[in-house]
Design a protein around this motif. Structure first.
Motif, PDB file in Angstrom:
ATOM      1  N   ILE A 198       0.851  -1.176   0.000  1.00  0.00           N
ATOM      2  CA  ILE A 198       0.000   0.000   0.000  1.00  0.00           C
ATOM      3  C   ILE A 198       0.892   1.232   0.000  1.00  0.00           C
ATOM      4  O   ILE A 198       1.689   1.442   0.918  1.00  0.00           O
ATOM      5  N   GLN A 199       0.767   2.042  -1.045  1.00  0.00           N
ATOM      6  CA  GLN A 199       1.577   3.248  -1.143  1.00  0.00           C
ATOM      7  C   GLN A 199       0.945   4.357  -0.306  1.00  0.00           C
ATOM      8  O   GLN A 199      -0.235   4.649  -0.433  1.00  0.00           O
ATOM      9  N   LEU A 200       1.752   4.968   0.571  1.00  0.00           N
ATOM     10  CA  LEU A 200       1.254   6.097   1.348  1.00  0.00           C
ATOM     11  C   LEU A 200       1.060   7.292   0.433  1.00  0.00           C
ATOM     12  O   LEU A 200       1.921   7.613  -0.388  1.00  0.00           O
ATOM     13  N   MET A 201      -0.088   7.954   0.588  1.00  0.00           N
ATOM     14  CA  MET A 201      -0.376   9.131  -0.203  1.00  0.00           C
ATOM     15  C   MET A 201      -1.034  10.186   0.679  1.00  0.00           C
ATOM     16  O   MET A 201      -1.578   9.887   1.738  1.00  0.00           O
ATOM     17  N   GLY A 202      -0.989  11.420   0.206  1.00  0.00           N
ATOM     18  CA  GLY A 202      -1.731  12.494   0.846  1.00  0.00           C
ATOM     19  C   GLY A 202      -1.307  12.740   2.283  1.00  0.00           C
ATOM     20  O   GLY A 202      -0.134  12.759   2.628  1.00  0.00           O
ATOM     21  N   ILE A 203      -2.304  12.926   3.143  1.00  0.00           N
ATOM     22  CA  ILE A 203      -2.056  13.284   4.528  1.00  0.00           C
ATOM     23  C   ILE A 203      -1.246  12.212   5.242  1.00  0.00           C
ATOM     24  O   ILE A 203      -0.374  12.517   6.065  1.00  0.00           O
ATOM     25  N   ARG A 204      -1.494  10.940   4.920  1.00  0.00           N
ATOM     26  CA  ARG A 204      -0.744   9.876   5.599  1.00  0.00           C
ATOM     27  C   ARG A 204       0.749   9.952   5.260  1.00  0.00           C
ATOM     28  O   ARG A 204       1.604   9.718   6.113  1.00  0.00           O
ATOM     29  N   ARG A 205       1.057  10.265   4.006  1.00  0.00           N
ATOM     30  CA  ARG A 205       2.472  10.401   3.633  1.00  0.00           C
ATOM     31  C   ARG A 205       3.089  11.617   4.320  1.00  0.00           C
ATOM     32  O   ARG A 205       4.210  11.552   4.841  1.00  0.00           O
ATOM     33  N   ILE A 206       2.355  12.734   4.338  1.00  0.00           N
ATOM     34  CA  ILE A 206       2.859  13.946   4.982  1.00  0.00           C
ATOM     35  C   ILE A 206       3.075  13.705   6.473  1.00  0.00           C
ATOM     36  O   ILE A 206       4.094  14.093   7.039  1.00  0.00           O
ATOM     37  N   THR A 207       2.084  13.056   7.109  1.00  0.00           N
ATOM     38  CA  THR A 207       2.202  12.769   8.542  1.00  0.00           C
ATOM     39  C   THR A 207       3.411  11.878   8.814  1.00  0.00           C
ATOM     40  O   THR A 207       4.166  12.106   9.775  1.00  0.00           O
ATOM     41  N   ALA A 208       3.607  10.867   7.983  1.00  0.00           N
ATOM     42  CA  ALA A 208       4.734   9.955   8.174  1.00  0.00           C
ATOM     43  C   ALA A 208       6.065  10.709   8.111  1.00  0.00           C
ATOM     44  O   ALA A 208       6.955  10.508   8.942  1.00  0.00           O
ATOM     45  N   LYS A 209       6.204  11.584   7.128  1.00  0.00           N
ATOM     46  CA  LYS A 209       7.448  12.334   6.985  1.00  0.00           C
ATOM     47  C   LYS A 209       7.652  13.299   8.147  1.00  0.00           C
ATOM     48  O   LYS A 209       8.759  13.475   8.653  1.00  0.00           O
ATOM     49  N   ARG A 210       6.565  13.952   8.577  1.00  0.00           N
ATOM     50  CA  ARG A 210       6.681  14.901   9.687  1.00  0.00           C
ATOM     51  C   ARG A 210       7.036  14.192  10.988  1.00  0.00           C
ATOM     52  O   ARG A 210       7.876  14.664  11.765  1.00  0.00           O
ATOM     53  N   MET A 211       6.391  13.058  11.235  1.00  0.00           N
ATOM     54  CA  MET A 211       6.696  12.320  12.457  1.00  0.00           C
ATOM     55  C   MET A 211       8.139  11.822  12.442  1.00  0.00           C
ATOM     56  O   MET A 211       8.837  11.874  13.454  1.00  0.00           O
ATOM     57  N   GLN A 212       8.577  11.336  11.294  1.00  0.00           N
ATOM     58  CA  GLN A 212       9.957  10.852  11.178  1.00  0.00           C
ATOM     59  C   GLN A 212      10.944  11.988  11.428  1.00  0.00           C
ATOM     60  O   GLN A 212      11.932  11.821  12.155  1.00  0.00           O
ATOM     61  N   GLN A 213      10.654  13.148  10.830  1.00  0.00           N
ATOM     62  CA  GLN A 213      11.551  14.290  10.996  1.00  0.00           C
ATOM     63  C   GLN A 213      11.555  14.783  12.435  1.00  0.00           C
ATOM     64  O   GLN A 213      12.612  15.078  13.000  1.00  0.00           O
ATOM     65  N   ALA A 214      10.367  14.864  13.054  1.00  0.00           N
ATOM     66  CA  ALA A 214      10.289  15.329  14.436  1.00  0.00           C
ATOM     67  C   ALA A 214      11.022  14.384  15.382  1.00  0.00           C
ATOM     68  O   ALA A 214      11.754  14.819  16.275  1.00  0.00           O
ATOM     69  N   TRP A 215      10.839  13.066  15.173  1.00  0.00           N
ATOM     70  CA  TRP A 215      11.472  12.100  16.060  1.00  0.00           C
ATOM     71  C   TRP A 215      12.985  12.068  15.864  1.00  0.00           C
ATOM     72  O   TRP A 215      13.744  11.885  16.820  1.00  0.00           O
ATOM     73  N   ARG A 216      13.419  12.265  14.631  1.00  0.00           N
ATOM     74  CA  ARG A 216      14.850  12.209  14.328  1.00  0.00           C
ATOM     75  C   ARG A 216      15.576  13.473  14.796  1.00  0.00           C
ATOM     76  O   ARG A 216      16.707  13.409  15.287  1.00  0.00           O
TER      77      ARG A 216
END
Length: 427
Positions: A198-216
């Motif tokens: 399942i390819q992440l798209m839209g808000i789910r993709r944005i949320t994933a990137k933001r969470m990864q960046q915030a945690w990192r």
């Protein structure tokens, strides 16, 4: 009849590209002026792109999940009249194709001969390109195609350079690949059992990137504190018997946050780690993490300190409904200075919230439960709730974080304090 190319419009706020979420039309559909063509999303909102003209859909410029730069071709229509894609434009585009083509590239040669790189001739040269003309890997790398199409071609052992492309600018679509497999008699590689990509798209993709960046990038410190909300719940029940809209615990938490940051303004701030600058805000714009069908969003209650309990409750209800229905725009989904997250009745005993970067604090509300608590002489039933709050440890010290949480606890355990004006800091 002519062709009319519609390009990705500039949808504001410095957005350079948008992600295509869904086509609202298909090739061959008749569309009217202002009819919605596609839905795209940015890190701010999900919007529909309307058609500036009436016509018939000739070709689609991308597949869902792809990012389209502002100014790039989104869709092409067949329209009455000359359109906006004339022979001169096609000749210029063909010249660019000839200039960048390499010897042995059958598609580039045919495109240059036809003078129209977006319309492929059904020639034997395209049907059966010479395999010796170019290495398979190099040819596939030059062909435009969505990641999903490349993956299916790879699984089927197909060189995308051998597939007749019908998409704009020589793009190979999923339909092109399917047609090639049918003509060649090749069968796609069988899918692995019980496996779904399942390819992440839209808000789910944005949320994933933001969470990864915030945690990192943000060193989190999380404090969990239990709060006796027996008195608060008694007050809330009494208020809800006489007033509407119904007040949840969130307006009380918002009011406590406003009071607490009035005493510790460093928590109502953004941290720019590129310039090492802390930007403090006077009004408290509270973000409320809200689950929507397409992912997590954070609508913003602006100037929360200016709202009473019922105004805050009404605003939360209004924005939550807008988020769930997909009606919330950029204005409602940006600008928070501190965030509250709550799972409601599903909430656990404790959580570890991730900061909504570039904010420096997030307050997590956990599930309420009646527990036996020792009052010094006996165990008595009390309604308890844990607060799980995370802070950016680069700019918030542990002592300051503990003091902030202790103040929230005090205000929520004695809700009358929420309605007593506090002295400004330094007064």
């Amino acid at each position: 009849m002519g062709e009319y190319a519609i390009k990705m419009p500039d949808i504001g706020e410095g957005i350079a590209e948008a992600e295509l979420i869904e086509w609202l039309v298909n090739v061959g559909d008749e569309v009217a002026t202002d009819a919605p063509l596609a839905e795209v999303t940015t890190d701010k909102a999900r919007v529909q792109i309307p058609s500036p003209v009436a016509g018939t859909v000739h070709s689609l410029g991308a597949e869902p999940g792809e990012f389209i730069a502002v100014g790039a071709e989104l869709i092409r229509l067949t329209v009455a009249g000359g359109g906006n894609v004339g022979p001169a434009a096609r000749t210029e585009e063909a010249d660019r194709t000839v200039a960048t083509a390499k010897p042995g590239d059958a598609r580039s040669e045919v495109s240059a001969k036809s003078g129209n790189p977006t319309k492929r001739e059904h020639s034997a040269e395209l049907e059966e390109p010479a395999q010796s003309a170019r290495p398979a890997i190099a040819a596939s790398a030059k062909v435009l195609a969505a990641p999903a199409v490349r993956g299916r071609a790879r699984d089927a052992g197909v060189d995308l350079g051998d597939v007749r492309a019908t998409g704009p600018e020589g793009r190979v679509t999923a339909a092109d690949l399917a047609a090639h497999l049918n003509r060649s008699g090749a069968a796609p590689a069988p899918a692995a059992e019980s496996v779904e990509d399942i390819q992440l798209m839209g808000i789910r993709r944005i949320t994933a990137k933001r969470m990864q960046q915030a945690w990192r990038e943000v060193p989190h410190i999380t404090i969990v504190e239990e709060v006796d909300v027996t008195e608060l719940e008694s007050l809330r029940t009494r208020l809800n018997s006489d007033h509407t809209p119904r007040v949840t615990v969130l307006p009380f938490v918002m009011r406590a946050i406003v009071a607490a940051v009035g005493e510790q303004p460093e928590f109502n701030a953004h941290f720019d780690d590129q310039t090492d600058t802390i930007r403090r805000y006077t009004p408290v714009h509270v973000g409320i993490a809200t689950q929507a069908p397409d992912g997590l969003k954070v609508p913003v209650i602006r100037d929360a300190g200016a709202l009473d309990l019922w105004e805050a409750a009404a605003r939360i209800e209004e924005l939550s409904a807008a988020v769930r229905d997909g009606r919330a725009g950029r204005e409602e989904l940006s600008g928070s200075t501190i965030t509250v997250t709550s799972l409601g009745k599903l909430g656990a005993i404790a959580t570890t919230p991730i900061i909504n970067r570039p904010e420096v604090a997030i307050v997590g509300v956990n599930r309420m439960a009646v527990r036996p608590m020792w009052n010094g002489s006996e165990f008595v039933p009390r309604t308890m709730m844990n607060l799980s709050s995370s802070f950016d440890h680069r700019v918030i010290d542990g002592w300051a974080a503990a003091r902030f949480v202790a103040r929230l606890k005090e205000l929520l355990e004695m809700p009358a304090l929420l309605f007593i004006p506090t002295k400004p800091q330094g007064a």
